[in-house]
Design an enzyme around this catalytic site. Structure first.
Site, PDB file in Angstrom:
ATOM      1  N   PHE A   1      32.858  40.211  54.323  1.00 53.01           N
ATOM      2  CA  PHE A   1      31.954  41.313  53.983  1.00 53.01           C
ATOM      3  C   PHE A   1      30.876  40.889  52.971  1.00 53.01           C
TER       4      PHE A   1
ATOM      5  N   GLU B   1      41.839  36.301  50.248  1.00 49.33           N
ATOM      6  CA  GLU B   1      42.537  37.452  50.820  1.00 49.33           C
ATOM      7  C   GLU B   1      42.175  38.593  49.883  1.00 49.33           C
TER       8      GLU B   1
ATOM      9  N   THR C   1      36.720  39.940  40.595  1.00 48.17           N
ATOM     10  CA  THR C   1      36.761  41.393  40.703  1.00 48.17           C
ATOM     11  C   THR C   1      37.079  42.034  39.352  1.00 48.17           C
ATOM     12  N   ASP C   2      36.670  43.294  39.196  1.00 46.75           N
ATOM     13  CA  ASP C   2      37.027  44.032  37.971  1.00 46.75           C
ATOM     14  C   ASP C   2      38.519  44.368  37.931  1.00 46.75           C
ATOM     15  N   GLU C   3      39.219  44.215  39.077  1.00 49.03           N
ATOM     16  CA  GLU C   3      40.637  44.583  39.106  1.00 49.03           C
ATOM     17  C   GLU C   3      41.499  43.690  38.219  1.00 49.03           C
TER      18      GLU C   3
ATOM     19  N   TYR D   1      47.375  41.176  44.859  1.00 45.04           N
ATOM     20  CA  TYR D   1      45.983  40.739  45.053  1.00 45.04           C
ATOM     21  C   TYR D   1      45.304  40.462  43.716  1.00 45.04           C
TER      22      TYR D   1
ATOM     23  N   LYS E   1      43.788  36.979  41.886  1.00 39.77           N
ATOM     24  CA  LYS E   1      42.385  36.824  41.468  1.00 39.77           C
ATOM     25  C   LYS E   1      42.336  36.475  39.970  1.00 39.77           C
TER      26      LYS E   1
ATOM     27  N   ASN F   1      32.409  47.111  46.141  1.00 41.11           N
ATOM     28  CA  ASN F   1      31.186  47.003  46.944  1.00 41.11           C
ATOM     29  C   ASN F   1      31.248  47.921  48.165  1.00 41.11           C
TER      30      ASN F   1
ATOM     31  N   LYS G   1      39.060  48.837  54.693  1.00 42.13           N
ATOM     32  CA  LYS G   1      38.661  49.271  53.358  1.00 42.13           C
ATOM     33  C   LYS G   1      38.263  50.740  53.360  1.00 42.13           C
ATOM     34  N   PHE G   2      38.282  51.353  52.180  1.00 39.85           N
ATOM     35  CA  PHE G   2      38.195  52.810  52.050  1.00 39.85           C
ATOM     36  C   PHE G   2      36.981  53.432  52.751  1.00 39.85           C
TER      37      PHE G   2
ATOM     38  N   ALA H   1      51.334  52.032  46.344  1.00 42.53           N
ATOM     39  CA  ALA H   1      52.232  51.650  45.239  1.00 42.53           C
ATOM     40  C   ALA H   1      51.418  51.018  44.114  1.00 42.53           C
TER      41      ALA H   1
HETATM   42  P1  NAD Z   1      36.677  39.864  52.995  1.00 38.53           P
HETATM   43  O1  NAD Z   1      38.145  39.992  53.182  1.00 38.53           O
HETATM   44  O2  NAD Z   1      35.763  40.782  53.727  1.00 38.53           O
HETATM   45  O3  NAD Z   1      36.215  38.374  53.358  1.00 38.53           O
HETATM   46  C1  NAD Z   1      36.950  37.239  52.992  1.00 38.53           C
HETATM   47  C2  NAD Z   1      36.474  36.056  53.843  1.00 38.53           C
HETATM   48  O4  NAD Z   1      37.182  34.897  53.399  1.00 38.53           O
HETATM   49  C3  NAD Z   1      36.744  36.220  55.338  1.00 38.53           C
HETATM   50  O5  NAD Z   1      35.613  35.850  56.080  1.00 38.53           O
HETATM   51  C4  NAD Z   1      37.915  35.261  55.593  1.00 38.53           C
HETATM   52  O6  NAD Z   1      37.911  34.731  56.916  1.00 38.53           O
HETATM   53  C5  NAD Z   1      37.657  34.192  54.554  1.00 38.53           C
HETATM   54  N1  NAD Z   1      38.876  33.466  54.182  1.00 38.53           N
HETATM   55  C6  NAD Z   1      40.084  34.013  53.836  1.00 38.53           C
HETATM   56  N2  NAD Z   1      40.977  33.033  53.586  1.00 38.53           N
HETATM   57  C7  NAD Z   1      40.307  31.848  53.732  1.00 38.53           C
HETATM   58  C8  NAD Z   1      40.687  30.497  53.577  1.00 38.53           C
HETATM   59  N3  NAD Z   1      41.937  30.145  53.227  1.00 38.53           N
HETATM   60  N4  NAD Z   1      39.744  29.540  53.811  1.00 38.53           N
HETATM   61  C9  NAD Z   1      38.493  29.883  54.159  1.00 38.53           C
HETATM   62  N5  NAD Z   1      38.072  31.149  54.336  1.00 38.53           N
HETATM   63  C10 NAD Z   1      38.979  32.131  54.115  1.00 38.53           C
HETATM   64  O7  NAD Z   1      36.445  39.956  51.419  1.00 38.53           O
HETATM   65  P2  NAD Z   1      35.223  40.580  50.585  1.00 38.53           P
HETATM   66  O8  NAD Z   1      35.471  42.004  50.361  1.00 38.53           O
HETATM   67  O9  NAD Z   1      33.954  40.136  51.203  1.00 38.53           O
HETATM   68  O10 NAD Z   1      35.436  39.823  49.197  1.00 38.53           O
HETATM   69  C11 NAD Z   1      34.786  38.573  48.961  1.00 38.53           C
HETATM   70  C12 NAD Z   1      35.072  38.146  47.531  1.00 38.53           C
HETATM   71  O11 NAD Z   1      34.568  39.121  46.626  1.00 38.53           O
HETATM   72  C13 NAD Z   1      36.551  37.997  47.203  1.00 38.53           C
HETATM   73  O12 NAD Z   1      36.708  36.878  46.363  1.00 38.53           O
HETATM   74  C14 NAD Z   1      36.896  39.290  46.475  1.00 38.53           C
HETATM   75  O13 NAD Z   1      37.967  39.098  45.583  1.00 38.53           O
HETATM   76  C15 NAD Z   1      35.597  39.541  45.743  1.00 38.53           C
HETATM   77  N6  NAD Z   1      35.318  40.961  45.396  1.00 38.53           N
HETATM   78  C16 NAD Z   1      35.339  41.913  46.366  1.00 38.53           C
HETATM   79  C17 NAD Z   1      35.005  43.223  46.040  1.00 38.53           C
HETATM   80  C18 NAD Z   1      34.958  44.320  47.092  1.00 38.53           C
HETATM   81  O14 NAD Z   1      34.674  45.470  46.758  1.00 38.53           O
HETATM   82  N7  NAD Z   1      35.212  44.036  48.368  1.00 38.53           N
HETATM   83  C19 NAD Z   1      34.671  43.549  44.721  1.00 38.53           C
HETATM   84  C20 NAD Z   1      34.674  42.532  43.747  1.00 38.53           C
HETATM   85  C21 NAD Z   1      34.984  41.234  44.106  1.00 38.53           C
HETATM   86  O1  TDX Z   2      42.509  54.921  53.529  1.00 33.83           O
HETATM   87  C1  TDX Z   2      42.358  54.784  52.310  1.00 33.83           C
HETATM   88  N1  TDX Z   2      42.430  55.879  51.500  1.00 33.83           N
HETATM   89  C2  TDX Z   2      42.270  55.818  50.152  1.00 33.83           C
HETATM   90  O2  TDX Z   2      42.351  56.849  49.464  1.00 33.83           O
HETATM   91  C3  TDX Z   2      42.088  53.490  51.705  1.00 33.83           C
HETATM   92  C4  TDX Z   2      42.001  52.259  52.558  1.00 33.83           C
HETATM   93  C5  TDX Z   2      41.913  53.453  50.339  1.00 33.83           C
HETATM   94  N2  TDX Z   2      42.013  54.572  49.582  1.00 33.83           N
HETATM   95  C6  TDX Z   2      41.750  54.490  48.128  1.00 33.83           C
HETATM   96  C7  TDX Z   2      42.436  53.382  47.376  1.00 33.83           C
HETATM   97  C8  TDX Z   2      41.440  53.075  46.269  1.00 33.83           C
HETATM   98  O3  TDX Z   2      41.606  53.995  45.193  1.00 33.83           O
HETATM   99  O4  TDX Z   2      40.344  54.215  48.012  1.00 33.83           O
HETATM  100  C9  TDX Z   2      40.081  53.340  46.909  1.00 33.83           C
HETATM  101  C10 TDX Z   2      39.397  52.087  47.418  1.00 33.83           C
HETATM  102  O5  TDX Z   2      40.346  51.359  48.183  1.00 33.83           O
HETATM  103  P1  TDX Z   2      40.019  49.911  48.823  1.00 33.83           P
HETATM  104  O6  TDX Z   2      38.816  50.003  49.700  1.00 33.83           O
HETATM  105  O7  TDX Z   2      41.272  49.364  49.380  1.00 33.83           O
HETATM  106  O8  TDX Z   2      39.518  49.106  47.525  1.00 33.83           O
HETATM  107  P2  TDX Z   2      40.231  48.706  46.133  1.00 33.83           P
HETATM  108  O9  TDX Z   2      41.708  48.698  46.241  1.00 33.83           O
HETATM  109  O10 TDX Z   2      39.594  49.544  45.057  1.00 33.83           O
HETATM  110  O11 TDX Z   2      39.732  47.174  45.999  1.00 33.83           O
HETATM  111  C11 TDX Z   2      38.367  46.826  46.366  1.00 33.83           C
HETATM  112  O12 TDX Z   2      37.582  46.652  45.213  1.00 33.83           O
HETATM  113  C12 TDX Z   2      37.878  45.558  44.390  1.00 33.83           C
HETATM  114  C13 TDX Z   2      38.345  45.557  47.201  1.00 33.83           C
HETATM  115  O13 TDX Z   2      39.153  45.738  48.355  1.00 33.83           O
HETATM  116  C14 TDX Z   2      38.811  44.374  46.407  1.00 33.83           C
HETATM  117  O14 TDX Z   2      38.691  43.183  47.163  1.00 33.83           O
HETATM  118  C15 TDX Z   2      37.968  44.262  45.170  1.00 33.83           C
HETATM  119  O15 TDX Z   2      38.476  43.254  44.328  1.00 33.83           O
END
Ligand code: NAD
Ligand code: TDX
Length: 332
Positions: free
Chosen positions: A12, A81, A121-123, A148, A152, A178, A187-188, A272
């Site tokens: 993503f 992951e 991540t902020d988590e 997770y 991180k 994001n 994702k949510f 959980a």
């Molecule tokens: P995502 O799950 O959408 O994408 C992860 C990508 O990494 C995928 O394309 C997957 O194929 C690849 N990947 C996984 N394991 C791998 C491996 N062993 N070798 C090579 N490639 C591998 O994740 P995302 O939401 O795009 O998150 C990207 C980064 O940003 C992560 O490090 C995550 O912790 C961080 N982040 C995400 C958010 C969010 O809201 N999604 C917020 C803050 C930080």
């Molecule tokens: O179906 C749902 N219903 C719901 O209420 C899902 C999938 C989630 N939720 C809630 C859980 C969280 O409070 O929505 C919120 C957002 O959930 P996620 O999209 O799973 O995100 P979150 O757990 O906050 O983590 C995300 O932000 C920080 C990213 O997945 C992480 O990769 C990033 O580090």
């Protein structure tokens, strides 16, 4: 002009970053991605072949990583992951990719003296109370809640240790939640949008009071480019856009935008260890490096994201059934 090695560039945020780099700089990009269930080559369609090269591979594959790092100017490490719910089910891949994968990259950039930016991540900071005026800063103690976020946090600590012990040329950023195109339907926000598009009700965990601090993926990308260009080596920067919203408010907004009654959703089993609230103070990044977010209107950004999912069903439909089967088995 530089060549960037972008790990996780078919995911993503990584794919949004690659599009942003191609649109706004003259850099070229090598994407290293394993194409797990979360990776999708369709997210990189339309990019110029002379500037973007794709390598399918695992970041724990040390010889492959060493070879790619030896030929690049800087590494931006997104691969992970990334889904909390999956980490509760099976933590093992999170340890392999997030910890061992990061370690493998760090050893390669150490050998070759390569500039490295670590995406986190902020988590890692745990969670805040709903009525707490505080927000996370770069000096908030680490206190991760889930498998997770603990992996991180572990990967961030490895980077800090490699900077101090080996003089690694590294920076770290910790970003809030994001949203935008190319986000997996697990994702949510994409889950709820695609549920409504399919005539199914959104699913809110627990009471839906949990707060997330939303930022558009393009703002995350511009912040990372800013840190790569101007960030101080060894420093951590928090990235956020003042986008705090409760999950209930977001679901109601999605339903309203799609012309449904705002209360047409279901409460399902809570996650959980569910973190209550995240909130980012990004003043260091703004003050020291002059970065500001462009997508300040969450409703406008959400409308554009909904339009993208409505127009790109072929991108998300192949993952939707398996994702919903996974949730259904957990009462979610
Ligand atoms: P995502 O799950 O959408 O994408 C992860 C990508 O990494 C995928 O394309 C997957 O194929 C690849 N990947 C996984 N394991 C791998 C491996 N062993 N070798 C090579 N490639 C591998 O994740 P995302 O939401 O795009 O998150 C990207 C980064 O940003 C992560 O490090 C995550 O912790 C961080 N982040 C995400 C958010 C969010 O809201 N999604 C917020 C803050 C930080
Ligand atoms: O179906 C749902 N219903 C719901 O209420 C899902 C999938 C989630 N939720 C809630 C859980 C969280 O409070 O929505 C919120 C957002 O959930 P996620 O999209 O799973 O995100 P979150 O757990 O906050 O983590 C995300 O932000 C920080 C990213 O997945 C992480 O990769 C990033 O580090």
């Amino acid at each position: 002009m530089a060549e960037l090695l972008v790990t996780g560039g078919a995911g993503f945020i990584g794919s949004n970053f690659v599009h942003h780099v191609i649109d706004t700089t003259d850099h070229s990009v090598v994407v290293l991605d394993k194409l797990t269930y979360a990776g999708n080559l369709a997210s990189l369609e339309g990019l110029p072949a002379e500037r973007v090269t794709f390598v399918q591979g695992d970041i724990t594959d040390a010889p492959l990583v060493d070879d790619l790092v030896s030929r690049t100017d800087a590494v931006v490490h997104f691969a992970a992951e990334s889904h909390n719910d999956n980490s509760l089910d099976d933590p093992r891949p999170f340890l392999d990719t997030n910890i061992v994968g990061t370690y493998t990259l760090l050893e390669a950039v150490r050998r070759h003296g390569t500039r490295y930016h670590h995406i986190s991540t902020d988590e890692v900071y745990g969670d805040l109370e709903l009525d707490d005026p505080a927000r996370f800063t770069e000096s908030t103690p680490y206190n991760p809640s889930s498998p997770y976020s603990s992996t991180k946090a572990g990967s961030d600590l490895l980077v800090r240790a490699w900077v101090r012990s080996f003089g690694l040329q590294a920076t770290i950023s910790n970003c809030s939640n994001n949203y935008g195109p190319y986000q997996h339907v697990e994702k949510f926000i994409p889950r709820q949008i695609t549920n409504v598009l399919r005539g199914q009700r959104p699913r809110l965990y627990g009471a839906g009071q949990n707060v997330r601090d939303w930022i558009h993926a393009n703002d995350h990308s511009s912040a990372v480019l800013t840190i790569l260009a101007k960030g101080r080596i060894g420093e951590t920067y928090l990235i956020g856009a003042d986008g705090e919203k409760s999950n209930k408010d977001v679901v109601e907004l999605i339903l309203t935008i799609l012309g449904k009654p705002a209360d047409d959703y279901e409460h399902v089993t809570d996650r959980a260890g569910h973190d209550l609230r995240y909130a980012i103070d990004s003043s260091k990044l703004r003050r020291e490096l002059g970065w500001t977010p462009k997508y300040r209107d969450f409703e406008a950004g959400l409308r554009a994201t909904i339009d993208w999912y409505a127009s790109n069903e072929a991108w998300w439909a192949p993952s939707k059934d398996a994702t919903e089967a996974f949730y259904a088995a957990k009462g979610q």
